[in-house]
Write an enzyme that holds these catalytic residues in place. Structure first.
Site, PDB file in Angstrom:
ATOM      1  N   TYR A  57       4.402   1.562  10.382  1.00 20.75           N
ATOM      2  CA  TYR A  57       3.453   2.303   9.553  1.00 20.75           C
ATOM      3  C   TYR A  57       4.186   3.357   8.712  1.00 20.75           C
ATOM      4  O   TYR A  57       5.409   3.481   8.752  1.00 20.75           O
ATOM      5  CB  TYR A  57       2.391   2.949  10.450  1.00 20.75           C
ATOM      6  CG  TYR A  57       1.266   2.017  10.872  1.00 20.75           C
ATOM      7  CD1 TYR A  57       1.355   0.634  10.701  1.00 20.75           C
ATOM      8  CD2 TYR A  57       0.101   2.512  11.449  1.00 20.75           C
ATOM      9  CE1 TYR A  57       0.314  -0.210  11.087  1.00 20.75           C
ATOM     10  CE2 TYR A  57      -0.944   1.673  11.839  1.00 20.75           C
ATOM     11  CZ  TYR A  57      -0.827   0.311  11.655  1.00 20.75           C
ATOM     12  OH  TYR A  57      -1.860  -0.512  12.040  1.00 20.75           O
ATOM     13  N   SER A  58       3.413   4.167   8.019  1.00 23.41           N
ATOM     14  CA  SER A  58       3.977   5.072   7.011  1.00 23.41           C
ATOM     15  C   SER A  58       4.867   6.164   7.596  1.00 23.41           C
ATOM     16  O   SER A  58       4.794   6.482   8.782  1.00 23.41           O
ATOM     17  CB  SER A  58       2.850   5.716   6.210  1.00 23.41           C
ATOM     18  OG  SER A  58       2.263   4.741   5.387  1.00 23.41           O
ATOM     19  N   ASP A  68       2.145   8.890  10.419  1.00 24.32           N
ATOM     20  CA  ASP A  68       2.608   9.303   9.092  1.00 24.32           C
ATOM     21  C   ASP A  68       3.463  10.569   9.146  1.00 24.32           C
ATOM     22  O   ASP A  68       3.168  11.565   8.462  1.00 24.32           O
ATOM     23  CB  ASP A  68       1.422   9.514   8.122  1.00 24.32           C
ATOM     24  CG  ASP A  68       0.420   8.369   8.147  1.00 24.32           C
ATOM     25  OD1 ASP A  68       0.834   7.241   8.479  1.00 24.32           O
ATOM     26  OD2 ASP A  68      -0.763   8.596   7.853  1.00 24.32           O
ATOM     27  N   ASN A  74       0.840  -1.204   0.000  1.00 21.85           N
ATOM     28  CA  ASN A  74       0.000   0.000   0.000  1.00 21.85           C
ATOM     29  C   ASN A  74       0.872   1.251   0.000  1.00 21.85           C
ATOM     30  O   ASN A  74       1.671   1.389  -0.945  1.00 21.85           O
ATOM     31  CB  ASN A  74      -1.142  -0.026   1.022  1.00 21.85           C
ATOM     32  CG  ASN A  74      -0.793  -0.335   2.439  1.00 21.85           C
ATOM     33  OD1 ASN A  74      -0.250  -1.388   2.726  1.00 21.85           O
ATOM     34  ND2 ASN A  74      -1.087   0.582   3.346  1.00 21.85           N
ATOM     35  N   ASP A  75       0.727   2.160   0.937  1.00 22.47           N
ATOM     36  CA  ASP A  75       1.342   3.495   0.818  1.00 22.47           C
ATOM     37  C   ASP A  75       2.816   3.494   0.408  1.00 22.47           C
ATOM     38  O   ASP A  75       3.621   2.770   0.997  1.00 22.47           O
ATOM     39  CB  ASP A  75       1.303   4.232   2.160  1.00 22.47           C
ATOM     40  CG  ASP A  75      -0.063   4.307   2.784  1.00 22.47           C
ATOM     41  OD1 ASP A  75      -1.015   3.778   2.194  1.00 22.47           O
ATOM     42  OD2 ASP A  75      -0.166   4.880   3.874  1.00 22.47           O
TER      43      ASP A  75
END
Lengths: 441, 441
Positions: free
Chosen positions: A79-80, A138, A19-20
């Site tokens: 995570y991002s 993020d 994903n991202d």
């Protein structure tokens, strides 16, 4: 079994779910594209940073795992986040996600590429300041004149989307500086803030997310931008919030600057529903999703344009060039570019891959249809556009990006057609110029 | 290009360089084989733990990176270690290697498989006690009656090989208990200690390493064992130090116990020289080295036997069975097993793969020759063996393991022959029984 959906230019994982895009950076001749990756299952139950690198933005070399969940501060997900160079080293910042007894807690974590292939996670981390829930993630780092700046996507205690700002003199100690930007339009959470600094303007990318607060579940989200300026650690928009992409598959974009100063954006090329993911034809080949092509962001007369990289045109060869009111031709299984220049005030209809992708323009309205592979019905979007003088189609095997009027609007979509669904038709009320190019790589 | 050297049963990396097996464990129906892995280059400049898993010890599924160097305590290498179950979770211990300004420092690090695919590195680590150099590595954990025990391969301040011992009540706090075993025969460093507990005996595996002290470089090393007992945190041998394998490619074995109580050993199947590594034919396919087959260790009448797993015989089918004084036949490119039962007091000569592998037995001496792919000359080993009643050959495409007298001695070797070098000859002074089996998987 042959995989006719395997994209040629769009970054896809070797296996697992992507994903991202994360930590985008150009460093000493090499482009780094990290990405959220579940390399074990085709779902979102595990998140790490995978890495692919390139010397030319065309040929990519998968490097496998770059940052994996393995500390008490990131065990439930790397995570991002973003990357920035300092003193000859690449520094990345990401969100470590933890869940203990059902309680979410986030840490903004710093890791340094101490030597080739080795990111060292630093012990100092940022915990969520008061006034926010643990939907705090993020981190996006930028270098301001005399200091470093971190924007973090956030949710206030009252469950409004917002962006928090921190500053630092050394990338180690960070001072919380309050809310960088808040507005009810940011829904219940603002994911993936990105700040792009042009000569005299700033571009703020945001991903407002609607959330079901009681269940702590996301409902929907999209990607958009403001143009404006930054003053005293606050963002002041002078545009309205505008969608970045008018297609079906675009989310969590990230922007970096290359050697020549180009602002280049990649995004996750998916807003697939659960049903679409379930029916996604690449699952049988062990992977799912892709990133968009890198796009150059250009700010001209206060207006944002997204354009395909010139590298792709440089690597392309004209197959056919014509002026006509109607053309029918077959796609091949290569990466193809179509340049379409309609006449003033003309109506037109375009059908690609046996109607899998359709564009219709009349009465100043553009309608975009994409056949949904999970239902065989059409997803449709219509929007007003007063004049269309150019459309560029960048067609990969299962991903298409359509640039209208030099990137004033972009439509991104995944599509999945059969091998024999290769018929294209361009039909207009007036003559148009048309060119087909094949990418030669 | 076709890879005729790709092994069928021997564990090989998908890409990159493999060395020591690590963290071997059977857990809830699944076999975990971690291994030292450089997934970036075919050299020893980077070390992490890769993982492959199996449900049957025949079919393996590569799981990619399991533990990577990413903290200040392991940034220069996630070195070897072992695994143990506790409270339903897999716990691993490994050596974190660091080098700062040329100074080596080692940490024994604990990580817990907190959930599927996520090892969480614990903050508490063990630093090297006084009396040792920082060549302090390869923690091996065992459960003793009322506590846990860790053996660590070590080098004393005086540059003698030795083994340190620690004990713990909870796998978290460890007490140093002195030297488990020391003897000049352990050369300048003892790598990869392993302890196997049989009914009334202990088996201590050691890898004595000769080192050039001034340059801090290794010169040579081999793998051997003692049979003995453990008393008051000390090992007391009642055998002499004996080599584990009499072939050319065997090092850093590790032993674990499966569901049925079998002691199963895997080792790194390489003692290749730099020249042999340089010329290794699998390099062109992006990988190098393999592990040995898992072997069952059996202690019978105070003597150690290493035997191939019965799983391989169960999965095999007889191609030919004969009694003769001479047989010539061609190998295929499958995994083959040859059972050879010579008569009493016979001499014999065996040539496999057009002389790439040769065995000769006369005057109670067995000579083992392997054609060196880097020179096309023969590497030779000769040792006395008073009687040979059985030899079992386990032939993979570029790895052979030869079990003499039910595993009283084992000869392991990599070999690399051309596709058309498939001729085998067994020739004896007296009749022998002979059987060829093909693995069916």
């Amino acid at each position: 079994m042959k995989n006719i959906h395997k994209n040629i230019l769009h970054i896809e994982p070797t296996h697992g779910l992507i994903n991202d895009p994360n930590g985008l950076i150009y460093d000493h001749g090499k482009y780094f594209v990290f990405y959220q990756w579940n390399r074990f299952k085709l779902d979102h139950s595990y998140k790490e940073w995978g890495l692919t690198t390139s010397f030319d933005l065309i040929h990519w070399q998968s490097q496998g795992s770059a940052l994996i969940p393995d500390t008490i501060k990131d065990k439930d997900g790397v995570y991002s986040g973003s990357a920035i160079p300092k003193d000859g080293k690449i520094h990345v910042f990401y969100t470590g996600n933890t869940k203990n007894n059902g309680n979410r807690k986030s840490y903004q974590i710093h890791a340094i590429l101490e030597k080739e292939n080795t990111f060292v996670k630093q012990p100092q981390t940022i915990e969520t300041p008061s006034g926010y829930t643990e939907h705090f993630r993020d981190p996006f780092i930028s270098k301001e004149n005399d200091h470093w700046q971190m924007l973090v996507g956030a949710q206030t205690d009252n469950h409004h989307g917002t962006i928090a700002i921190f500053t630092s003199d050394d990338l180690k100690k960070w001072q919380y500086q309050g809310k960088y930007f808040e507005n009810k339009i940011l829904d219940q959470m603002c994911e993936c803030p990105n700040l792009v600094t042009f000569k005299d303007k700033r571009l703020l990318l945001v991903c407002p997310q609607k959330r079901q607060i009681n269940l702590d579940q996301d409902i929907s989200s999209y990607s958009a931008y403001y143009i404006g300026k930054q003053e005293n650690n606050r963002f002041i928009p002078d545009s309205k919030l505008t969608k970045l992409d008018e297609g079906f598959d675009f989310y969590s974009p990230q922007v970096f600057q290359d050697k020549s100063g180009r602002k280049i954006m990649l995004a996750w090329m998916s807003r697939m529903t659960d049903t679409q993911e379930e029916a996604c034809p690449t699952k049988q080949f062990g992977y799912m999703h892709c990133l968009t092509l890198p796009r150059e962001l250009i700010l001209k007369n206060g207006k944002l344009y997204q354009q395909p990289l010139k590298e792709y045109l440089d690597a392309s060869q004209t197959r056919k060039k014509i002026e006509t009111k109607e053309i029918k031709f077959d796609s091949n299984l290569c990466f193809e570019i179509f340049h379409f220049n309609p006449s003033n005030n003309s109506k037109f209809e375009i059908s690609l891959f046996n109607d899998n992708i359709q564009l219709e323009y009349k009465n100043k309205n553009l309608t975009f249809r994409r056949k949904d592979w999970s239902t065989s019905k059409f997803n449709t979007k219509t929007f007003q556009i007063n004049e269309i003088y150019q459309i560029d189609f960048y067609c990969d095997r299962s991903a298409i990006e359509i640039f209208i009027n030099n990137g004033e609007k972009v439509l991104s979509a995944r599509y999945f057609c059969n091998e024999n669904e290769r018929k294209n038709i361009f039909l207009s009320s007036h003559n148009f110029k048309f060119e087909i190019k094949d990418l030669k790589i």
